[in-house]
Design a protein around this motif. Structure first.
Motif, PDB file in Angstrom:
ATOM      1  N   ALA A   1      13.552  24.948  25.484  1.00 51.45           N
ATOM      2  CA  ALA A   1      14.093  26.155  26.837  1.00 51.45           C
ATOM      3  C   ALA A   1      16.020  26.441  26.230  1.00 51.45           C
ATOM      4  N   ALA A   2      16.441  25.980  25.240  1.00 50.93           N
ATOM      5  CA  ALA A   2      17.638  26.981  25.154  1.00 50.93           C
ATOM      6  C   ALA A   2      17.339  27.326  24.034  1.00 50.93           C
ATOM      7  N   ASP A   3      16.256  28.317  23.615  1.00 44.57           N
ATOM      8  CA  ASP A   3      15.391  29.365  22.162  1.00 44.57           C
ATOM      9  C   ASP A   3      16.499  28.544  21.210  1.00 44.57           C
ATOM     10  N   ALA A   4      16.475  26.958  20.841  1.00 41.80           N
ATOM     11  CA  ALA A   4      17.129  26.704  19.481  1.00 41.80           C
ATOM     12  C   ALA A   4      16.615  27.000  18.564  1.00 41.80           C
ATOM     13  N   SER A   5      16.518  26.716  17.100  1.00 42.07           N
ATOM     14  CA  SER A   5      16.054  27.429  16.003  1.00 42.07           C
ATOM     15  C   SER A   5      15.107  27.316  15.879  1.00 42.07           C
ATOM     16  N   PRO A   6      14.509  27.435  14.731  1.00 41.13           N
ATOM     17  CA  PRO A   6      13.155  26.580  13.926  1.00 41.13           C
ATOM     18  C   PRO A   6      12.936  24.995  13.439  1.00 41.13           C
ATOM     19  N   ALA A   7      14.316  24.687  12.951  1.00 38.50           N
ATOM     20  CA  ALA A   7      14.895  23.484  12.085  1.00 38.50           C
ATOM     21  C   ALA A   7      14.928  22.874  13.314  1.00 38.50           C
ATOM     22  N   LEU A   8      15.526  23.130  14.160  1.00 40.75           N
ATOM     23  CA  LEU A   8      16.135  21.597  15.395  1.00 40.75           C
ATOM     24  C   LEU A   8      14.587  21.914  16.302  1.00 40.75           C
ATOM     25  N   LEU A   9      13.848  22.890  16.854  1.00 33.33           N
ATOM     26  CA  LEU A   9      12.796  21.940  16.944  1.00 33.33           C
ATOM     27  C   LEU A   9      12.404  21.114  16.797  1.00 33.33           C
ATOM     28  N   ALA A  10      12.145  21.574  15.126  1.00 32.45           N
ATOM     29  CA  ALA A  10      11.127  20.620  14.132  1.00 32.45           C
ATOM     30  C   ALA A  10      11.767  19.364  14.134  1.00 32.45           C
ATOM     31  N   LEU A  11      12.877  19.577  14.142  1.00 33.82           N
ATOM     32  CA  LEU A  11      13.827  17.880  14.541  1.00 33.82           C
ATOM     33  C   LEU A  11      13.579  17.678  15.935  1.00 33.82           C
ATOM     34  N   GLY A  12      13.547  18.371  16.616  1.00 33.86           N
ATOM     35  CA  GLY A  12      12.578  17.708  18.298  1.00 33.86           C
ATOM     36  C   GLY A  12      11.187  17.195  17.794  1.00 33.86           C
ATOM     37  N   GLY A  13      11.285  17.938  17.627  1.00 39.36           N
ATOM     38  CA  GLY A  13       9.296  17.448  17.465  1.00 39.36           C
ATOM     39  C   GLY A  13       9.363  16.327  16.143  1.00 39.36           C
ATOM     40  N   ALA A  14       9.927  15.665  15.543  1.00 39.81           N
ATOM     41  CA  ALA A  14      10.278  14.316  14.490  1.00 39.81           C
ATOM     42  C   ALA A  14      10.242  13.830  15.782  1.00 39.81           C
ATOM     43  N   LEU A  15      11.263  13.440  16.030  1.00 41.75           N
ATOM     44  CA  LEU A  15      12.207  12.304  16.745  1.00 41.75           C
ATOM     45  C   LEU A  15      11.054  12.328  17.874  1.00 41.75           C
ATOM     46  N   ALA A  16      10.456  13.246  18.146  1.00 37.28           N
ATOM     47  CA  ALA A  16       9.298  12.240  19.450  1.00 37.28           C
ATOM     48  C   ALA A  16       8.179  11.976  18.691  1.00 37.28           C
ATOM     49  N   GLY A  17       7.639  12.539  18.054  1.00 36.83           N
ATOM     50  CA  GLY A  17       6.593  11.873  17.278  1.00 36.83           C
ATOM     51  C   GLY A  17       7.021  10.195  16.717  1.00 36.83           C
ATOM     52  N   ALA A  18       8.591  10.526  15.971  1.00 43.11           N
ATOM     53  CA  ALA A  18       8.411   8.411  16.025  1.00 43.11           C
ATOM     54  C   ALA A  18       8.227   7.587  16.850  1.00 43.11           C
ATOM     55  N   CYS A  19       8.657   7.707  18.063  1.00 45.33           N
ATOM     56  CA  CYS A  19       8.191   7.078  18.918  1.00 45.33           C
ATOM     57  C   CYS A  19       7.371   7.194  19.970  1.00 45.33           C
ATOM     58  N   VAL A  20       5.807   6.926  19.087  1.00 40.51           N
ATOM     59  CA  VAL A  20       4.327   7.490  19.953  1.00 40.51           C
ATOM     60  C   VAL A  20       4.187   5.967  20.528  1.00 40.51           C
ATOM     61  N   PRO A  21       3.938   5.578  20.724  1.00 32.88           N
ATOM     62  CA  PRO A  21       3.546   4.631  21.327  1.00 32.88           C
ATOM     63  C   PRO A  21       1.869   4.417  20.714  1.00 32.88           C
ATOM     64  N   GLN A  22       1.465   3.732  20.154  1.00 30.55           N
ATOM     65  CA  GLN A  22       0.464   3.068  19.409  1.00 30.55           C
ATOM     66  C   GLN A  22      -0.928   2.349  20.424  1.00 30.55           C
ATOM     67  N   LEU A  23      -1.205   3.033  21.511  1.00 32.64           N
ATOM     68  CA  LEU A  23      -2.019   2.151  22.638  1.00 32.64           C
ATOM     69  C   LEU A  23      -3.084   2.220  21.926  1.00 32.64           C
ATOM     70  N   SER A  24      -4.034   3.134  20.984  1.00 35.90           N
ATOM     71  CA  SER A  24      -5.442   2.620  20.760  1.00 35.90           C
ATOM     72  C   SER A  24      -4.921   1.974  19.624  1.00 35.90           C
ATOM     73  N   ALA A  25      -4.900   0.897  18.855  1.00 37.54           N
ATOM     74  CA  ALA A  25      -4.245   0.265  18.006  1.00 37.54           C
ATOM     75  C   ALA A  25      -3.863  -0.723  18.169  1.00 37.54           C
ATOM     76  N   MET A  26      -3.186  -0.822  19.504  1.00 38.01           N
ATOM     77  CA  MET A  26      -3.273  -2.099  20.457  1.00 38.01           C
ATOM     78  C   MET A  26      -4.405  -2.789  21.308  1.00 38.01           C
ATOM     79  N   SER A  27      -5.070  -1.695  21.640  1.00 36.98           N
ATOM     80  CA  SER A  27      -6.035  -1.798  22.060  1.00 36.98           C
ATOM     81  C   SER A  27      -7.338  -3.040  21.494  1.00 36.98           C
ATOM     82  N   ALA A  28      -7.351  -1.781  20.152  1.00 41.19           N
ATOM     83  CA  ALA A  28      -8.305  -2.281  18.977  1.00 41.19           C
ATOM     84  C   ALA A  28      -8.183  -3.807  19.047  1.00 41.19           C
ATOM     85  N   ALA A  29      -7.027  -3.851  18.974  1.00 40.66           N
ATOM     86  CA  ALA A  29      -6.330  -5.540  18.479  1.00 40.66           C
ATOM     87  C   ALA A  29      -6.629  -5.863  19.688  1.00 40.66           C
ATOM     88  N   ARG A  30      -6.478  -5.979  20.819  1.00 35.23           N
ATOM     89  CA  ARG A  30      -6.943  -7.085  21.902  1.00 35.23           C
ATOM     90  C   ARG A  30      -8.367  -7.135  22.029  1.00 35.23           C
TER      91      ARG A  30
END
Length: 411
Positions: A100-129
């Motif tokens: 929304a703030a029209d950040a630079s591509p580098a900052l947007l990529a950093l934001g995308g990486a931050l979000a990807g670092a915390c993705v919940p691994q629900l499929s792996a956890m369900s399969a393990a159950r």
């Protein structure tokens, strides 16, 4: 070939209580990557930037998911999952603010990486159950349980991308991102609350179980990771390329129905596949299925209309659930139960790494060569997967063909 029974699986005590919220959360996860594509493209007008941010998201997911899974195996799902969910929600909020703030591509990529670092691994956890629930005296039902997981994935990729594409076509890409995050967090929190079905943490495993077979450094595991890497390239290329194809032809609203057709064919194929106990060995099934996927993907390079595209994705979509079932079954049979979540996560990370590479490569190819360039990336990936499945004829074997495997997985 005796039939399996999905209903009996869900009637197993505790099964529905973890499977249903995990399925809800997976809808959100299925929406997330495509929601980022629409979100960034809507503000920047370029698929290159959208692919860069989505690629950063997938790279972070690929690198850190196994580390999160290691914590899950050690401390348990109910302790590790809630903080990771809240971290993911915060990171997605940061990404929306940066866009929304029209950040630079580098900052947007950093934001995308931050979000990807915390993705919940629900499929792996369900399969393990499922593995913990059925391994001891119902191991023969594990392929059916993994088929049920693949059906859940198919439903997720039917509902999720359809909603994201519809919201984006209506001019509300931010709503798609918010909805994706909300579903992931709510489903994950309910899953974490199910203590009874959670696999025991590794710290509770006795010294007798601490053996060399806990290692993930196995040739069959590496081969399965390689095939998941190629499958991830296919997924990433398809997300960007299908979107680019319909935008090129001035019908962006067609993206939702195309993704829906692919998921519907996968849903039907996964359902039918899980209803049977197949006498053909798993490695041969892999070769046949990857060969069909490769042929279908090669056809994508020559399609000229959304109708032709829809016809081909029906074929390619039908191959995905059987592949996922085979990957899960062969992985469960190959590794020790105390590192099973990590093994599933490493396969998921390999797929995420492939998605990351494909998002960037197919984004560039679509901007430079048109959507056919993106489809060519997917075709190369499926050809590589087929070659690996030829190697799998020797390396990959079903659980009953592994001497001593039943003992190691039921201790």
């Amino acid at each position: 070939m005796p039939t399996a029974n999905y209903r009996s699986l869900l009637r197993t005590p505790g099964a529905a209580a973890f499977f249903l919220p995990a399925s809800l959360g997976r809808v959100g996860i299925a929406m997330t990557s495509l929601s980022i594509v629409w979100l960034v493209h809507g503000h920047t007008g370029t698929f290159t930037s959208a692919g860069l941010v989505t690629g950063a998201f997938a790279v972070a997911d690929a690198v850190l998911a196994p580390q999160l899974a290691r914590l899950v195996d050690r401390f348990g799902q109910t302790r590790v999952l809630p903080p990771s969910l809240f971290a993911h929600a915060g990171a997605m909020a940061v990404l929306v603010i940066l866009v929304a703030a029209d950040a630079s591509p580098a900052l947007l990529a950093l934001g995308g990486a931050l979000a990807g670092a915390c993705v919940p691994q629900l499929s792996a956890m369900s399969a393990a159950r499922w593995a913990a629930l059925l391994r001891t005296d119902r191991a023969g039902e594990l392929p059916t349980a993994f088929a049920l997981e693949s059906i859940s994935n198919a439903v997720s990729y039917l509902v999720g991308p359809t909603m994201v594409s519809a919201l984006a076509a209506a001019g509300h890409p931010v709503f798609g991102t918010v909805l994706a995050t909300s579903l992931s967090v709510v489903g994950g929190l309910v899953l974490a609350a199910q203590h009874r079905s959670a696999p025991p943490p590794a710290v509770r495993v006795t010294a007798r179980d601490v053996r060399e077979d806990r290692s993930l450094l196995r040739r069959d595991v590496f081969l399965l990771m390689g095939m998941n890497l190629a499958l991830g390239v296919f997924f990433g290329a398809m997300q960007v390329s299908v979107t680019a194809f319909v935008v090129e032809r001035g019908v962006p609203g067609a993206a939702g129905p195309v993704f829906a057709l692919s998921s519907c064919s996968g849903l039907l194929a996964g359902w039918l596949y899980g209803l049977r106990r197949w006498s053909v060995v798993a490695s041969t099934q892999l070769l046949a299925t990857t060969g069909v996927l490769m042929c279908g993907t090669l056809l994508l390079v020559s399609v000229d209309s959304p109708w032709q595209l829809a016809a081909v994705v029906v074929l390619t979509g039908a191959t995905i659930p059987p592949l996922l079932v085979l990957f899960s079954s062969l992985t469960e049979s190959a590794v020790h139960q105390s590192v099973l979540t990590q093994a599933f996560s490493w396969l998921g990370s390999a797929g995420a790494a492939g998605t990351a590479a494909a998002a960037a490569a197919s984004g560039w190819a679509s901007d430079s060569l048109g959507s056919r360039g993106g489809f060519a990336v997917a075709a190369v990936a499926t050809a590589a997967m087929t070659l690996q499945s030829v190697m799998g004829l020797r390396l990959l074997r079903a659980p009953e063909d592994r001497p001593g495997q039943a003992e190691s997985t039921t201790r």
